[in-house]
Design an enzyme around this catalytic site. Structure first.
Site, short mmCIF file in Angstrom:
data_model
loop_
_atom_site.label_atom_id
_atom_site.label_comp_id
_atom_site.label_asym_id
_atom_site.label_seq_id
_atom_site.Cartn_x
_atom_site.Cartn_y
_atom_site.Cartn_z
N LYS A 1 48.39 -21.13 -24.74
CA LYS A 1 47.51 -20.02 -24.34
C LYS A 1 46.08 -20.48 -24.52
O LYS A 1 45.79 -21.34 -25.35
CB LYS A 1 47.76 -18.79 -25.21
CG LYS A 1 47.31 -17.50 -24.55
CD LYS A 1 48.35 -17.01 -23.57
CE LYS A 1 47.96 -15.69 -22.93
NZ LYS A 1 49.11 -15.10 -22.23
P1 NAD Z 1 44.07 -7.03 -16.50
O1 NAD Z 1 42.79 -7.55 -17.01
O2 NAD Z 1 44.38 -7.10 -15.07
O3 NAD Z 1 44.23 -5.49 -16.94
C1 NAD Z 1 44.07 -5.03 -18.24
C2 NAD Z 1 44.07 -3.51 -18.24
O4 NAD Z 1 43.92 -3.05 -19.58
C3 NAD Z 1 42.92 -2.87 -17.45
O5 NAD Z 1 43.41 -1.75 -16.77
C4 NAD Z 1 41.95 -2.45 -18.53
O6 NAD Z 1 41.15 -1.34 -18.15
C5 NAD Z 1 42.92 -2.05 -19.62
N1 NAD Z 1 42.33 -2.02 -20.95
C6 NAD Z 1 41.46 -2.90 -21.49
N2 NAD Z 1 41.12 -2.51 -22.73
C7 NAD Z 1 41.80 -1.38 -22.97
C8 NAD Z 1 41.89 -0.50 -24.08
N3 NAD Z 1 41.17 -0.72 -25.19
N4 NAD Z 1 42.71 0.56 -23.99
C9 NAD Z 1 43.42 0.77 -22.86
N5 NAD Z 1 43.38 -0.01 -21.79
C10 NAD Z 1 42.58 -1.07 -21.84
O7 NAD Z 1 45.21 -7.76 -17.38
P2 NAD Z 1 46.74 -7.96 -17.04
O8 NAD Z 1 46.92 -9.30 -16.43
O9 NAD Z 1 47.26 -6.74 -16.35
O10 NAD Z 1 47.36 -8.07 -18.51
C11 NAD Z 1 47.72 -6.92 -19.26
C12 NAD Z 1 48.65 -7.33 -20.38
O11 NAD Z 1 49.81 -7.96 -19.81
C13 NAD Z 1 48.08 -8.34 -21.37
O12 NAD Z 1 48.61 -8.07 -22.64
C14 NAD Z 1 48.61 -9.67 -20.86
O13 NAD Z 1 48.68 -10.64 -21.88
C15 NAD Z 1 49.98 -9.25 -20.40
N6 NAD Z 1 50.59 -10.16 -19.42
C16 NAD Z 1 49.99 -10.41 -18.22
C17 NAD Z 1 50.61 -11.25 -17.32
C18 NAD Z 1 50.07 -11.51 -15.95
O14 NAD Z 1 50.75 -12.15 -15.15
N7 NAD Z 1 48.89 -11.02 -15.60
C19 NAD Z 1 51.83 -11.85 -17.64
C20 NAD Z 1 52.42 -11.57 -18.89
C21 NAD Z 1 51.78 -10.71 -19.76
#
Ligand code: NAD
Length: 410
Positions: A102
Site C-alpha cells: 500500500k
Molecule cells: P473515494 O475517494 O472514491 O470515496 C471516498 C468516500 O468517502 C467519498 O464519498 C467521501 O466523501 C467519503 N468520506 C471521506 N471522509 C469521510 C468521513 N469522514 N465520513 C464519511 N464519509 C467520508 O474512495 P473509494 O475508492 O471509494 O474508497 C473507499 C473505501 O474503499 C476505502 O476504505 C478504500 O480503501 C476502500 N477500497 C477501495 C477500493 C477501490 O477499488 N477504489 C478497493 C478496495 C477497497
C-alpha cells in the site's frame, strides 16, 4: 488501538485457530520493506510544497506486491502498514497471484490544484520507481486517487523504464485500463453480500441498505444494489448524508451528485449525520468510506444484521467482538472489497498479453472468483464454527504460509 493493531489482532486470532508457531507469525506479520519519501514540488504560486509519501511492501510470496495509493491528510505509516498487510490477505482470499502493498501521500487533495496533484504524483513515482514495476509492485487507485492519477503514474514510469502499462491498474479505459475496473469493488461487494445472504435463504432485493460514502465504492455499490431491487435508505459523503425511509432513487442521486458534487440537498430526502447513519435502522450496513468508523462507542447501537466492509478496516477490534456477540454477520474487508484487486488482476493480465477482454467477460470472471472465495470461507467457518472474518483470515494465512514454506527459507 491504531489501524495496524486492529489488523494484528485479527491475524493473531487466526494464527491461534491454525496453531501457527511464533517464528512463522513474526515472519508473516513483518513487512518486507517500508519506504518513506520526501516529495518536494513547486506550488502554483511559486512557493515550495513539501509532502511525505509512503510505500509499504508487506509480502510477495504469492506474487508481485499489489495495493492502492491513497491521498489523504491522515495517511501515516501505521495506516499504510495495516493496509499493506490487508492486501496480502485479500489477494490470498480471492486467490489472485499477488502479494500485498500500500502507498499513500499525506495531503489534502482539496488544498492542491490539479496541476500540483499531477506534479506530486510524478514526484512520488520518481522517488519509488526502482521498487515498483509490472513484476515487482503494482499500485492502484484508493481514497482520493483515480484513473487520472494512475495515468500520470503510468506515464512517468514509462518515461523512466519504457512502455509498461502493467505498472499500475485502474487506468483509464482509453489508456490500457480494463472494462469494468471502476465498478469492480462495488460489484464485488454486491456479489459478496449476495452469497452471504444466500446462506440463510435471503435475497438482495428484500434488504434495506445504508451506505456510508458515495465515492467510487459507495456509489457503485448503491447503483448496482438499486438495479437489483434493493432499497438504499441512506448514503453519505464527508460532510453528512441523506436518508429516505422508503428508499432513495439512486440514479437521481447520482445525477444530483454529478451536478452538485455532493449528495447533500437531494430533493425529498432528510439530512443525516455520518454518526446517525451508522446506527440507522436497516438490514445491511455498508461502510464504504474510511477506517475505524464502527468502534466500541457505537457498535452496540448498530441495528443492521449484516455489516459489509466495503471500506478497509471500518470495524475496530473491540467493535468486531461486540458485533459478533450480538449476532451481527460481518462480511470482512479482505473478502468484501476484493473485487477491486481481482479486476486489477484482470487488467494486469490484459496488459501483459496486450489483449482486451470485454466487460461481460470481466464481470463473469469476477462473479466466479467472489463466489468461489465465499464457498471456501463458508466451509472453513462451518468446520471451525467461527466468524466470517476469522474464516477469511484462516484461508488467507493458510495460502500465504504454504507459499512461503514451499519457496523455502534459507
Ligand atoms: P473515494 O475517494 O472514491 O470515496 C471516498 C468516500 O468517502 C467519498 O464519498 C467521501 O466523501 C467519503 N468520506 C471521506 N471522509 C469521510 C468521513 N469522514 N465520513 C464519511 N464519509 C467520508 O474512495 P473509494 O475508492 O471509494 O474508497 C473507499 C473505501 O474503499 C476505502 O476504505 C478504500 O480503501 C476502500 N477500497 C477501495 C477500493 C477501490 O477499488 N477504489 C478497493 C478496495 C477497497
Amino acid at each position: 488501538m491504531n489501524a495496524n493493531d486492529t489488523t494484528q489482532h485479527f491475524l493473531q486470532q487466526a494464527f491461534e485457530i491454525l496453531g501457527v508457531d511464533e517464528d512463522m507469525r513474526r515472519m508473516l506479520t513483518t513487512p518486507s520493506r517500508e519506504l518513506r519519501v520526501e516529495l518536494v514540488i513547486r506550488r502554483d504560486d511559486g512557493s515550495i510544497g513539501n509532502f511525505i509519501g509512503y510505500r509499504v511492501q508487506h509480502d510477495d510470496s504469492r506474487g508481485p506486491f499489489k495495493g492502492g495509493l491513497r491521498y489523504h491528510p491522515h495517511v501515516d505509516i501505521h495506516e499504510v502498514r495495516s493496509l499493506a498487510s490487508l492486501m496480502t490477505w485479500k489477494t490470498a482470499v480471492v486467490g489472485v497471484p499477488f502479494g500485498g502493498a500500500k502507498g499513500g501521500i499525506q495531503v489534502d487533495p482539496r488544498e492542491v490544484s490539479p496541476r500540483e496533484l499531477e506534479r506530486l504524483t510524478r514526484t512520488f513515482v520518481r522517488q519509488v520507481h526502482d521498487l515498483v514495476g509490472p513484476e515487482r509492485d503494482i499500485p492502484a487507485p484508493d481514497v482520493n486517487t483515480n484513473a487520472q492519477v494512475m495515468a500520470w503514474f503510468f506515464d512517468e514510469y514509462t518515461r523512466l523504464h519504457g512502455f509498461a502499462p502493467g505498472v499500475v491498474t485502474g487506468k483509464p479505459i482509453g489508456l490500457h485500463g480494463s472494462p469494468g475496473r471502476s465498478a469492480a469493488t462495488g460489484r464485488g461487494c454486491v456479489f459478496a453480500i449476495r452469497e452471504t445472504l444466500r446462506e440463510s435463504g435471503a435475497d438482495l432485493k428484500d434488504q434495506r441498505f445504508v451506505i456510508q460514502g458515495f465515492g467510487n465504492v459507495g456509489s457503485w455499490s448503491a447503483r448496482l444494489l438499486h438495479a437489483r431491487g434493493a432499497k438504499i435508505l441512506a448514503v453519505s459523503g464527508s460532510k453528512g448524508g441523506i436518508f429516505a425511509g422508503d428508499g432513495l432513487d439512486i440514479p437521481a442521486v447520482l445525477e444530483h451528485y454529478d451536478s452538485h458534487g455532493t449528495v447533500l440537498g437531494f430533493p425529498g430526502a432528510e439530512a443525516i449525520s455520518n454518526e446517525d447513519l451508522l446506527v440507522a435502522d436497516c438490514d445491511v450496513l455498508m461502510p464504504a468510506a474510511l477506517g475505524s468508523v464502527i468502534t466500541a462507542r457505537n457498535a452496540n447501537d448498530v441495528k443492521a444484521k449484516y455489516v459489509v466492509e466495503a471500506a478497509n478496516g471500518p470495524v475496530t477490534a473491540e467493535a468486531d467482538e461486540i458485533l459478533e456477540q450480538r449476532g451481527v454477520t460481518i462480511v470482512p474487508d479482505i473478502y468484501a472489497n476484493a473485487g477491486g484487486v481481482t479486476v486489477s488482476y484482470f487488467e494486469w493480465v490484459q496488459n501483459l498479453q496486450n489483449f482486451r477482454w470485454d466487460e461481460t467477460r470481466v464481470n463473469e470472471e469476477l462473479d466466479k472468483i467472489m463466489t468461489e472465495a465465499h464457498r471456501k470461507i463458508r466451509d472453513i467457518k462451518r468446520a471451525h464454527d467461527i466468524s466470517m472474518r476469522k474464516a477469511a483470515f484462516v484461508l488467507a494465512i493458510r495460502e500465504v504460509k504454504l507459499a512461503t514454506e514451499t519457496r523455502g527459507i534459507q
